[in-house]
Design an enzyme around this catalytic site. Structure first.
Site, PDB file in Angstrom:
ATOM      1  N   LYS A  28       1.091  -1.357  -0.717  1.00 17.93           N
ATOM      2  CA  LYS A  28       0.457  -0.021   0.005  1.00 17.93           C
ATOM      3  C   LYS A  28       0.869   1.537   0.103  1.00 17.93           C
ATOM      4  CE  LYS A  28      -2.380  -0.570   3.543  1.00 17.93           C
ATOM      5  NZ  LYS A  28      -2.143  -1.625   4.068  1.00 17.93           N
ATOM      6  N   ARG A 103     -10.319   1.131   8.592  1.00 22.59           N
ATOM      7  CA  ARG A 103      -9.688  -0.279   9.171  1.00 22.59           C
ATOM      8  C   ARG A 103     -11.290  -1.506   9.521  1.00 22.59           C
ATOM      9  NH1 ARG A 103      -4.499  -1.050   9.836  1.00 22.59           N
ATOM     10  NH2 ARG A 103      -3.526   0.946   9.898  1.00 22.59           N
ATOM     11  N   ARG A 142      12.428  -8.346   5.228  1.00 21.12           N
ATOM     12  CA  ARG A 142      12.503  -7.593   5.893  1.00 21.12           C
ATOM     13  C   ARG A 142      13.557  -7.274   7.026  1.00 21.12           C
ATOM     14  NH1 ARG A 142       6.749  -4.768   6.844  1.00 21.12           N
ATOM     15  NH2 ARG A 142       5.932  -4.292   5.106  1.00 21.12           N
ATOM     16  N   ARG A 175      13.198  -7.213  13.213  1.00 22.78           N
ATOM     17  CA  ARG A 175      12.256  -6.017  13.557  1.00 22.78           C
ATOM     18  C   ARG A 175      11.073  -7.560  14.573  1.00 22.78           C
ATOM     19  NH1 ARG A 175      11.537  -2.096   9.599  1.00 22.78           N
ATOM     20  NH2 ARG A 175      12.740   0.149  10.697  1.00 22.78           N
ATOM     21  N   ARG A 186      -0.883 -11.145  13.072  1.00 26.85           N
ATOM     22  CA  ARG A 186      -0.930  -9.607  12.884  1.00 26.85           C
ATOM     23  C   ARG A 186      -2.569  -9.424  11.282  1.00 26.85           C
ATOM     24  NH1 ARG A 186       3.311  -5.945  11.445  1.00 26.85           N
ATOM     25  NH2 ARG A 186       2.277  -4.658  11.086  1.00 26.85           N
TER      26      ARG A 186
END
Length: 229
Positions: A28, A103, A142, A175, A186
């Protein structure tokens, strides 16, 4: 209001209000940046708005801080007011791309009502769709330099020396939020509310579904085509 040239519906005010919907890792932010530049629209990301309001110490920022420090969700009315304040800025004179909000269906309905009160409406909802396992791979890949903050990706944007920052040689870190098990958790929380938001706007006939597994330029081109640009 219908554009006589291309049949595109816009807000009565003439501004373009677009929503970008997609799970974490769907791209996004990347697409919002490209669309903002191409269409001349402001990019309003919920996380950035909260951080800016907190940093500037605004009244809304202080209201949001109380909830955030308790680990609670910021109420819809505060979030929407933040977006509406940004929409009133000269940078959003032509409209905006809303990234990361709404959301939930409740937030979508509240946003619709708030925009309607200002003579505006959501023009188009862009749903960037990527299979869950690919999303997990994208996010779990990542890495970030703990010293300078430079981001990398083990597949898409690797450092010259595996595991080391190109700029200062520091050992790259993953992370906690990017660990596969955390990403799956998530996504499990995001998917159902996100699908409900899409259903809400699908009933209005304004959702453009996009295959987000393709190269970034192809996804951008598909979105622009769906927008009549």
């Amino acid at each position: 209001m219908t554009d006589p040239g291309g049949g595109r519906e816009t807000s009565p005010s003439g501004r373009r209000i677009l929503l970008l919907v997609g799970s974490v890792g769907a791209g996004k932010g990347t697409q919002a940046a490209a669309l903002s530049k191409k269409l001349g629209l402001a990019h309003l990301a919920s996380g950035n708005l909260f951080r800016k309001a907190l940093r500037d110490g605004t009244e809304l920022g202080e209201k949001a801080r109380a909830y955030m420090e308790r680990g609670d969700l910021v109420p819809d009315d505060i979030t929407i007011e933040m977006f509406m304040q940004e929409l009133s800025q000269p940078t959003a004179a032509r409209g905006a791309i809303l990234d990361g909000f709404p959301r939930t269906v409740a937030q979508a309905k509240a946003l619709d009502a708030t925009l309607a009160a200002s003579g505006e409406k959501v023009e188009r909802v862009i749903s960037i769709e990527v299979p869950i396992e690919e999303l997990v791979a994208r996010v779990a890949g990542r890495r970030v330099c703990p010293t300078c903050g430079t981001p990398y990706h083990v597949v898409d944007d690797p450092p010259r020396v595996p595991g080391c920052c190109d700029k200062d040689g520091a050992q790259l870190q993953q992370r906690d939020d990017d660990r596969p098990e955390v990403v799956r958790a998530r996504l499990a929380k995001q998917v159902v509310p996100m699908l409900e938001v899409l259903d809400h706007y699908d009933q209005q006939g304004i959702v453009h579904h996009v295959d987000g597994t393709r190269p970034i330029p192809e996804v951008t081109a598909d979105i622009l085509k769906g927008l009549g640009a």
